[in-house]
Design a protein around this motif. Structure first.
Motif, mmCIF file in Angstrom:
data_model
loop_
_atom_site.group_PDB
_atom_site.id
_atom_site.type_symbol
_atom_site.label_atom_id
_atom_site.label_comp_id
_atom_site.label_asym_id
_atom_site.label_seq_id
_atom_site.Cartn_x
_atom_site.Cartn_y
_atom_site.Cartn_z
ATOM 1 N N LEU A 134 0.853 -1.190 0.000
ATOM 2 C CA LEU A 134 0.000 0.000 0.000
ATOM 3 C C LEU A 134 0.888 1.240 0.000
ATOM 4 N N PRO A 135 0.651 2.201 -0.883
ATOM 5 C CA PRO A 135 1.515 3.393 -0.947
ATOM 6 C C PRO A 135 1.489 4.178 0.365
ATOM 7 N N GLY A 136 2.670 4.533 0.858
ATOM 8 C CA GLY A 136 2.770 5.345 2.060
ATOM 9 C C GLY A 136 2.598 6.814 1.740
ATOM 10 N N PRO A 137 2.435 7.650 2.759
ATOM 11 C CA PRO A 137 2.242 9.087 2.533
ATOM 12 C C PRO A 137 3.534 9.761 2.109
ATOM 13 N N SER A 138 3.395 10.795 1.282
ATOM 14 C CA SER A 138 4.546 11.615 0.928
ATOM 15 C C SER A 138 4.846 12.574 2.076
#
Length: 254
Positions: free
Chosen positions: A94-98
């Motif tokens: 799952l993509p993490g936050p920038s």
């Protein structure tokens, strides 16, 4: 999709540069059956459950310490394990936050005056700015409610800014409150002004639903100014969203 018996585990895999905490004051089980053990290391956190996990939707909230910059490998995974540690289900990569170095925001918090079903409550959401946010960075704030919650905002004065140093548009220019959708509140800021160091918050009325949803999480989103200049966003993870903080909700009667 799978039932997990007592002693089942939820494992969160994370980038090493993100820190997760097992402190009970920083972990919210929400609608999980309960947590009997929490173990954390450099790359993962494991929760051991004290009851059966039937098929359905669940949510929980953990407190994270973010890195100074976005890591090269910025992905999270969630694994559902049985009491023998066998993997029964998973959501992987799952993509993490920038990470936005110019947004030094800390201690977002949710408070309420009543949690009685079907009754009015005053919600307050606060956050701290620990480093001046430059002008033309934040155009608006968005607060998204859990399902079934509805605001009871009748006019701009129904929303109260708790810190008057936060620059809002002049009254003769445009309304700073957008309550056009009942399940969220947008607050327009004066993007031409920097946001000083301080604690900020907004108080507004809502109606507590008869039933609390499984995904019992409030979202606080800081948004960039729109290309049209309106400066308001309506989606927590839309194109204007810079950063979104999840805040654990409350239960009926708490």
């Amino acid at each position: 999709r799978y039932a997990i018996g007592r002693g089942g585990r939820i494992q969160v895999l994370k980038p090493a540069s993100f820190g997760l905490s097992c402190l009970t004051s920083k972990t919210w089980a929400l609608n999980l059956p309960g947590i009997v053990q929490c173990q954390v290391n450099t790359t993962s956190l494991m929760l051991t459950l004290n009851g059966k996990l039937a098929p359905g939707e669940y949510s929980f909230v953990l407190t994270a310490t973010t890195p100074a910059v976005t890591p090269p490998e910025n992905e999270f995974s969630i694994l559902l394990r049985d009491n023998s540690l066998g993997v029964q289900d998973a959501a992987m990569k799952l993509p993490g936050p920038s990470i936005h170095p110019t947004l030094q925001i800390a201690n977002p918090a949710l408070s309420w005056t009543s949690s009685d079903a079907g009754q009015a409550s005053s919600i307050t959401i606060t956050f701290s700015v620990t480093k001046v946010i430059p002008q033309n960075t934040i155009g608006s704030l968005l607060i998204t409610f859990p399902q079934n919650f509805e605001h009871a905002i009748e006019r701009d004065s129904s929303v109260v800014s708790t810190n008057k140093t936060l620059a809002l548009p002049a009254e003769d220019q445009t309304s700073w409150v957008d309550a056009s959708m009942v399940d969220r509140l947008s607050v327009r800021l004066d993007a031409s002004k920097a946001i000083p160091i301080g604690v900020y918050g907004f108080e507004f009325p809502v109606t507590v639903p008869e039933y609390i949803p499984s995904y019992n999480v409030w979202l606080l989103t800081l948004c960039s100014q729109s290309s049209s200049g309106a400066g308001v966003c309506q989606q927590a993870f839309g194109s204007q969203s810079l950063i979104t903080f999840p805040l654990a909700g409350f239960s009926i009667g708490t």
